[in-house]
Motif scaffolding. Structure first.
Motif, PDB file in Angstrom:
ATOM      1  N   PHE A 400     106.330  52.016 109.308  1.00 62.82           N
ATOM      2  CA  PHE A 400     105.069  52.148 110.037  1.00 62.82           C
ATOM      3  C   PHE A 400     104.433  50.779 110.254  1.00 62.82           C
ATOM      4  CE2 PHE A 400     100.397  52.422 109.311  1.00 62.82           C
ATOM      5  CZ  PHE A 400     100.066  52.766 110.610  1.00 62.82           C
ATOM      6  N   ILE A 401     104.374  49.981 109.179  1.00 54.98           N
ATOM      7  CA  ILE A 401     103.762  48.662 109.312  1.00 54.98           C
ATOM      8  C   ILE A 401     104.560  47.810 110.294  1.00 54.98           C
ATOM      9  CG2 ILE A 401     103.058  46.580 108.054  1.00 54.98           C
ATOM     10  CD1 ILE A 401     102.817  48.377 105.571  1.00 54.98           C
ATOM     11  N   LEU A 402     105.888  47.945 110.217  1.00 55.56           N
ATOM     12  CA  LEU A 402     106.749  47.176 111.118  1.00 55.56           C
ATOM     13  C   LEU A 402     106.444  47.516 112.577  1.00 55.56           C
ATOM     14  CD1 LEU A 402     109.148  45.255 111.386  1.00 55.56           C
ATOM     15  CD2 LEU A 402     110.654  47.219 111.292  1.00 55.56           C
ATOM     16  N   LEU A 403     106.373  48.807 112.866  1.00 53.64           N
ATOM     17  CA  LEU A 403     106.088  49.207 114.248  1.00 53.64           C
ATOM     18  C   LEU A 403     104.732  48.675 114.694  1.00 53.64           C
ATOM     19  CD1 LEU A 403     107.321  52.909 114.521  1.00 53.64           C
ATOM     20  CD2 LEU A 403     108.387  50.837 115.368  1.00 53.64           C
ATOM     21  N   TYR A 404     103.791  48.717 113.757  1.00 47.29           N
ATOM     22  CA  TYR A 404     102.442  48.257 114.083  1.00 47.29           C
ATOM     23  C   TYR A 404     102.457  46.756 114.397  1.00 47.29           C
ATOM     24  CZ  TYR A 404      97.397  48.862 114.086  1.00 47.29           C
ATOM     25  OH  TYR A 404      96.095  48.970 114.480  1.00 47.29           O
ATOM     26  N   VAL A 405     103.149  46.018 113.536  1.00 49.96           N
ATOM     27  CA  VAL A 405     103.238  44.574 113.756  1.00 49.96           C
ATOM     28  C   VAL A 405     103.892  44.295 115.102  1.00 49.96           C
ATOM     29  CG1 VAL A 405     104.326  42.454 112.950  1.00 49.96           C
ATOM     30  CG2 VAL A 405     103.265  43.993 111.309  1.00 49.96           C
ATOM     31  N   LEU A 406     104.974  44.996 115.384  1.00 55.82           N
ATOM     32  CA  LEU A 406     105.662  44.772 116.652  1.00 55.82           C
ATOM     33  C   LEU A 406     104.740  45.092 117.826  1.00 55.82           C
ATOM     34  CD1 LEU A 406     109.243  46.118 115.930  1.00 55.82           C
ATOM     35  CD2 LEU A 406     108.457  43.762 116.095  1.00 55.82           C
ATOM     36  N   PHE A 407     103.957  46.152 117.676  1.00 53.00           N
ATOM     37  CA  PHE A 407     103.035  46.490 118.761  1.00 53.00           C
ATOM     38  C   PHE A 407     102.098  45.331 119.061  1.00 53.00           C
ATOM     39  CE2 PHE A 407      99.215  48.064 120.709  1.00 53.00           C
ATOM     40  CZ  PHE A 407      99.678  48.990 121.633  1.00 53.00           C
ATOM     41  N   THR A 408     101.578  44.715 117.983  1.00 51.77           N
ATOM     42  CA  THR A 408     100.628  43.619 118.215  1.00 51.77           C
ATOM     43  C   THR A 408     101.300  42.433 118.878  1.00 51.77           C
ATOM     44  OG1 THR A 408     101.021  42.581 116.087  1.00 51.77           O
ATOM     45  CG2 THR A 408      99.290  44.234 116.170  1.00 51.77           C
ATOM     46  N   LYS A 409     102.633  42.375 118.803  1.00 49.99           N
ATOM     47  CA  LYS A 409     103.342  41.269 119.440  1.00 49.99           C
ATOM     48  C   LYS A 409     103.699  41.591 120.893  1.00 49.99           C
ATOM     49  CE  LYS A 409     103.197  38.277 116.362  1.00 49.99           C
ATOM     50  NZ  LYS A 409     102.441  37.062 116.661  1.00 49.99           N
ATOM     51  N   PHE A 410     103.591  42.838 121.254  1.00 56.11           N
ATOM     52  CA  PHE A 410     103.919  43.227 122.630  1.00 56.11           C
ATOM     53  C   PHE A 410     102.672  43.462 123.473  1.00 56.11           C
ATOM     54  CE2 PHE A 410     108.443  43.947 123.359  1.00 56.11           C
ATOM     55  CZ  PHE A 410     108.940  43.720 122.095  1.00 56.11           C
ATOM     56  N   PHE A 411     101.611  43.910 122.815  1.00 54.74           N
ATOM     57  CA  PHE A 411     100.398  44.265 123.560  1.00 54.74           C
ATOM     58  C   PHE A 411      99.186  43.726 122.805  1.00 54.74           C
ATOM     59  CE2 PHE A 411     103.538  47.647 124.222  1.00 54.74           C
ATOM     60  CZ  PHE A 411     103.694  47.554 125.597  1.00 54.74           C
ATOM     61  N   PRO A 412      98.114  43.439 123.516  1.00 52.28           N
ATOM     62  CA  PRO A 412      96.910  42.961 122.812  1.00 52.28           C
ATOM     63  C   PRO A 412      96.327  44.087 121.957  1.00 52.28           C
ATOM     64  CG  PRO A 412      96.456  43.309 125.136  1.00 52.28           C
ATOM     65  CD  PRO A 412      97.923  43.464 124.964  1.00 52.28           C
ATOM     66  N   ILE A 413      96.013  43.798 120.719  1.00 51.64           N
ATOM     67  CA  ILE A 413      95.568  44.833 119.799  1.00 51.64           C
ATOM     68  C   ILE A 413      94.076  45.091 119.941  1.00 51.64           C
ATOM     69  CG2 ILE A 413      95.204  43.304 117.826  1.00 51.64           C
ATOM     70  CD1 ILE A 413      96.798  46.785 117.701  1.00 51.64           C
ATOM     71  N   VAL A 414      93.388  44.188 120.660  1.00 51.39           N
ATOM     72  CA  VAL A 414      92.002  44.462 121.021  1.00 51.39           C
ATOM     73  C   VAL A 414      91.974  44.548 122.541  1.00 51.39           C
ATOM     74  CG1 VAL A 414      89.670  43.536 121.080  1.00 51.39           C
ATOM     75  CG2 VAL A 414      91.037  43.314 119.008  1.00 51.39           C
ATOM     76  N   SER A 415      91.382  45.597 123.025  1.00 57.69           N
ATOM     77  CA  SER A 415      91.413  45.848 124.458  1.00 57.69           C
ATOM     78  C   SER A 415      90.652  44.760 125.221  1.00 57.69           C
ATOM     79  CB  SER A 415      90.790  47.212 124.734  1.00 57.69           C
ATOM     80  OG  SER A 415      90.725  47.429 126.102  1.00 57.69           O
ATOM     81  N   ILE A 416      91.375  44.018 126.074  1.00 54.29           N
ATOM     82  CA  ILE A 416      90.741  42.895 126.768  1.00 54.29           C
ATOM     83  C   ILE A 416      89.766  43.385 127.829  1.00 54.29           C
ATOM     84  CG2 ILE A 416      91.163  40.836 128.164  1.00 54.29           C
ATOM     85  CD1 ILE A 416      93.957  40.743 126.948  1.00 54.29           C
TER      86      ILE A 416
END
Ligand code: SF4
Ligand code: SF4
Lengths: 461, 227
Positions: A400-416
């Protein structure tokens, strides 16, 4: 500073995690992947040998896997539900936190579903539930509800991502093709924005009943049987409250980590944490109220079969888990959250960790003691998880943490775009809204509801 | 239509456990080993419940044979997501091994905890492999099993009666446990037939059911003086 420069700055800061990868990132991903690989090994071992490699037995037919299932599905309530409620309530402080919340939901549901698959004696026959599914079984209610929730949450995560993906398509020099496809030809015209916001608000409303139904039917898996301390009418709302409770705790942990790792102090501000902390405190009290009601009615009714389960939790074999849960879900959060001095970042993160552990224990304390003390008093069981179950629990968390980390590397984790929209419109909109809350006043100079600070200052005697 | 039921006379039962062994042999239930017994994983469709009465030093132990109750209103079948456990028109609660996904929901929903799970692939000592009962399917790994009132014997009895061109008699279908019991403590028959021994005995003053107040309507009746 003009608007354009501010916007550029937002994009610069929020896209930095996507643009840059450093050594720590690779180390984190490496460690997490190792744990996940180990868990896969453990699972294949179980698949090959059979469920005998777990600590399960008769009568404790369910253990870690079902506990994890309930727990992960519970965590998934943080995101979509909270984000939807905040959106509908037009809570302006939501802008920076909705994305990180929604990602939790989508990622963690997979592990809820995976936990069920791990628990099956015959995962190869999983499609029997479609071929010969039987809607009288609460398990099928789960399948329906969770599928629905997963779909709705994914859509609900994706929709507000579109404008950000378009920003990345234009400004990030990586994975162009991916962002190109995913941005669906977004150009950011007012018409597109209008449509997007309409769909988001429709989804926000739709997703709330689905979210509530999910944990209600999860509780029904237990409540629909006649087993002691499962057969309880309070279980539906009790589970939903517990789910939101653990969900907010998980969200606070995630946000604190994001803020710390990506240095987003300016975006995930103290006020966000304070507000969430207050929400968490309310949920602490609500959860405690439900727990108290549940245990007091059992105790006062004093039916022997129920009391066998009750005592095994209160002073018997599962005492450690039970009191651990009380400390983690009640004592620690109340100490830290009820007191303004202790409700600091550290205090909130400590409470959130305690709650996450405590809520896992709560699920365990619901599943196992009832099974270990069945109605016929001749069969008593005990349960000790095996290394396979422990590995799979660790694996689920790591994955779960891995997927989350990867998400932050693909998409901005705070909505721009939502932050930008906030800068552009929200301040005047909110002022306008507040004005409509106040009664009209007619004076000689005209009509007014509110006054600017200067006006107030000068009018003061 | 028949409703098959069982009556177990505890006043006659000597707790010799012949029924337990007969069931294991008839239904291809693998032998238990110390490890399985120690972890609570041995399978016994017919099992002895140890009942402790009074307290030390006036301790009284009793053993009580316990098959599946074949509830008329079984809580176990309601919860199965794939219809792999069902109640037949003649009241026998069956298991469909080939369809069960091994979720173990039925095992947790049965208030009598009479369902068993195949934690590993069932195995027999080499000498016994050739002596399995050909009428009974050997279970797969990862599925649930339990007493089915020797349902295969009903099918056989019915086929035989049809072949011989007659009605099925009261002694044509009898499960292995009832057949074996040396004390003749287990009766089996059609509860719908008012003249059958089970119908008469289940109305006896000595009759009781396990967890009667749950409304499961078990079709296994116990007889005991002083209850
Ligand atoms: S005793 Fe248990 S397994 Fe047998 S029919 Fe009743 S509920 Fe089902
Ligand atoms: S274990 Fe098998 S028979 Fe029991 S509920 Fe699950 S699928 Fe049905």
């Amino acid at each position: 500073m003009d608007l354009k420069k501010t916007f550029e700055q937002d994009e610069e800061v929020l896209l930095r995690p996507v643009r840059e990868v450093n050594r720590n990132y690779y180390i984190t991903v490496g460690i997490l992947s190792l744990i996940v690989a180990w868990a896969f090994f453990a699972y294949f071992y179980q698949l090959k040998r059979g469920l005998g490699v777990t600590g399960l037995n008769r009568p404790v037919y369910w253990g870690f896997y079902i506990t994890n299932f309930v727990f992960f599905i519970g965590i998934s309530h943080a995101g979509t539900l909270i984000s939807a409620i905040l959106r509908i309530a037009q809570a302006e402080w939501r802008r920076a936190i909705t994305r990180s919340a929604e990602v939790i939901t989508v990622m963690v549901i997979f592990f809820g579903v995976a936990s069920i698959l791990m628990d099956l004696g015959r995962p190869d026959r999983i499609f029997n539930i479609i071929e010969s599914g039987r809607f009288q079984s609460p398990l099928l209610w789960d399948v329906t509800s969770i599928t629905c929730y997963l779909t709705a949450s994914t859509v609900y995560l994706y929709l507000p991502l579109i404008p950000d993906i378009a920003i990345m398509r234009d400004k990030v020099n990586k994975r162009k093709w991916l962002y190109n496809v995913l941005s669906l030809g977004w150009t950011g015209t007012p018409r597109q924005f209008k449509r997007l916001e309409l769909v988001i608000s429709v989804m926000a409303i739709l997703v709330i009943p689905v979210a509530v139904s999910v944990h209600t039917v999860v509780s029904f898996v237990f409540a629909m049987t006649v087993q002691p301390m499962w057969h309880s009418a309070i279980f539906g709302p009790y589970f939903v409250v517990g789910a939101i409770y653990s969900g907010i705790a998980a969200l606070i942990i995630a946000m604190a980590l994001i803020r710390w790792v990506y240095k987003l102090d300016n975006y995930l501000r103290d006020i966000h944490f304070t507000n969430l902390g207050l929400l968490l405190f309310v949920m602490t009290l609500l959860w405690t109220y439900f727990t108290f009601s549940e245990y007091l009615t059992t105790f006062y009714g004093a039916e022997p079969t129920h009391m066998a389960v009750f005592w095994s939790k209160f002073s018997g074999e599962y005492m450690l888990e039970f009191w651990g849960m009380i400390v983690c879900c009640f004592v620690i959060p109340v100490i830290f959250l009820s007191n303004r001095k202790l409700r600091t970042m550290t205090g909130m993160v400590i409470s959130s960790f305690a709650i996450t552990i405590g809520m896992w224990l709560e699920r365990f304390i619901i599943v196992v003691p009832t099974l270990a003390n069945p109605r016929l008093p001749y069969e008593r069981g005990a349960y000790h998880p095996s290394w396979v179950e422990l590995s799979l629990l660790a694996g689920c968390f790591a994955f779960f943490i891995l997927l989350y980390v990867l998400f932050t590397k693909f998409f901005p984790i705070v909505s721009i775009w939502e932050i930008q929209e906030g800068r552009q419109h929200a301040v005047s909109e909110v002022a306008e809204r507040v004005r409509t809350y106040l009664p009209d006043a007619h004076t000689e100079e005209g009509e007014a509801q509110a006054f600017s600070r200067e006006q107030v200052e000068t009018a003061r005697p | 239509m028949a409703k098959w039921g069982m009556v177990i006379d505890l006043d006659k039962c000597t707790a010799c456990q012949a029924c337990v062994i007969a069931c294991q042999a008839e239904n291809n239930v693998p032998n238990s080993d110390p490890e399985a017994a120690g972890t609570g994983r041995s399978i016994h469709w017919m099992e002895m419940l140890p009942i402790v009465e009074e307290e030390y030093p006036h301790l009284r132990m009793r053993l009580m044979p316990r098959p599946c109750m074949h509830c008329e209103k079984p809580p176990c079948i309601k919860v199965c997501p794939v219809n792999a456990t069902q109640i037949g028109s003649e009241g026998i609660v069956g298991q469909i091994n080939a369809r069960c996904i091994g979720c173990r929901y039925c095992t947790t929903a049965c208030p009598y905890t009479v369902k068993y799970f195949n934690w590993y692939k069932p195995e027999w000592p080499a000498v016994m492999e050739n002596h399995l009962n050909p009428d009974v399917q050997v279970r797969y790994i990862g599925v649930v099993e339990k007493c089915i009132f020797c349902h295969h014997r009903l099918q056989k009895a019915r086929d035989l009666a049809r072949y011989e061109g007659r009605e099925m008699g009261p002694n044509d279908y009898i499960p292995a446990c009832a057949q074996t019991c040396p004390a003749e403590a287990i009766y089996f028959g059609d509860l719908e037939n008012p003249k059958s021994s089970v119908a008469i005995l289940s109305k006896s003053k000595r009759a009781f059911h396990l967890l009667e107040d749950l409304g499961t309507h078990p079709k296994v009746t116990y007889l005991s003086e002083g209850v």
